[in-house]
Structure formats: C-alpha cells, structure tokens
Write an enzyme that holds these catalytic residues in place. Structure first.
Site, PDB file in Angstrom:
ATOM      1  N   CYS A  31      -7.821  -2.111   2.292  1.00 38.67           N
ATOM      2  CA  CYS A  31      -6.056  -2.351   2.625  1.00 38.67           C
ATOM      3  C   CYS A  31      -5.858  -2.013   3.839  1.00 38.67           C
ATOM      4  CB  CYS A  31      -5.464  -1.178   1.472  1.00 38.67           C
ATOM      5  SG  CYS A  31      -3.533  -1.041   2.106  1.00 38.67           S
ATOM      6  N   CYS A  34      -3.633   0.801   4.747  1.00 35.24           N
ATOM      7  CA  CYS A  34      -4.167   2.004   4.437  1.00 35.24           C
ATOM      8  C   CYS A  34      -5.167   2.387   5.778  1.00 35.24           C
ATOM      9  CB  CYS A  34      -5.221   1.992   3.506  1.00 35.24           C
ATOM     10  SG  CYS A  34      -4.236   1.475   1.664  1.00 35.24           S
TER      11      CYS A  34
END
Length: 107
Positions: A31, A34
């Site tokens: 991600c 992230c």
C-alpha cells in the site's frame, strides 16, 4: 516499533485484554499510503517507548480488521487498556500521529 506487517493477527478478545496504550496499524506492505506514513510513524513511536505497536496486515476476510471496521489503509487504532480511544485514517504525517499519542498518553 514493529517494522513488518504480521499476517497472524491476535483475536479481538486478545486485543481487548491488552493493558496500557496500544497502537494497531492496519495496512499492507504494498500500500503506497502505508509506505508514505512509515517515517513519521517511526518518529512518533520513538518518542513513546511505553506504547505497544501492532502492525497487522489487513485484507478481505481478516477478522481483526473487520472487528474494527477498517475501510482504508493505513488505519491506526489507539487503544487504552483494550478500549478504542482514538483513530487516524490515512494520516497526513507524523505530526497527526504525535498529536494523538500526546493526547492519549496524557489521559
């Protein structure tokens, strides 16, 4: 601080039994959002060595993520003695994380 996402999440009951302040980070290694928050998260957590950090890989069918109704990554859930006291969804940076940590540590 935990650096790798764990695919072995504790049960909701185990999380609710945790004492002290815990930050659960829901996300995935691939991600982009992230990845972007990692430096700020690391700096914020480095100032609070008494805070437990659980980095949990989330995705479809993951029980703990569903328990906390995680919709977007990263989601940071702040728990005090197993009870949710704050949440950040896709925080812009470490300052937002530090602010919530300071508020929750002060209570």
């Amino acid at each position: 601080m935990q650096f790798e996402y764990s695919s072995n999440a504790p049960s909701p009951e185990q999380v609710q039994a945790l004492e002290g302040l815990t930050v659960i980070e829901f996300g995935t290694p691939w991600c982009g959002y992230c990845q972007v928050i990692q430096p700020g998260l690391q700096r914020a957590l480095a100032r609070h060595d008494d805070v437990r950090h659980l980095k949990i890989e989330d995705g479809p069918g993951r029980r703990l993520g569903r328990f906390f109704r995680v919709k977007l990554w990263p989601t940071l859930v702040f728990l005090q003695d197993g009870e949710e006291v704050a949440r950040l969804v896709r925080p812009a940076g470490g300052e937002a994380i530090e602010t919530v940590l300071a508020q929750t540590c002060a209570t």
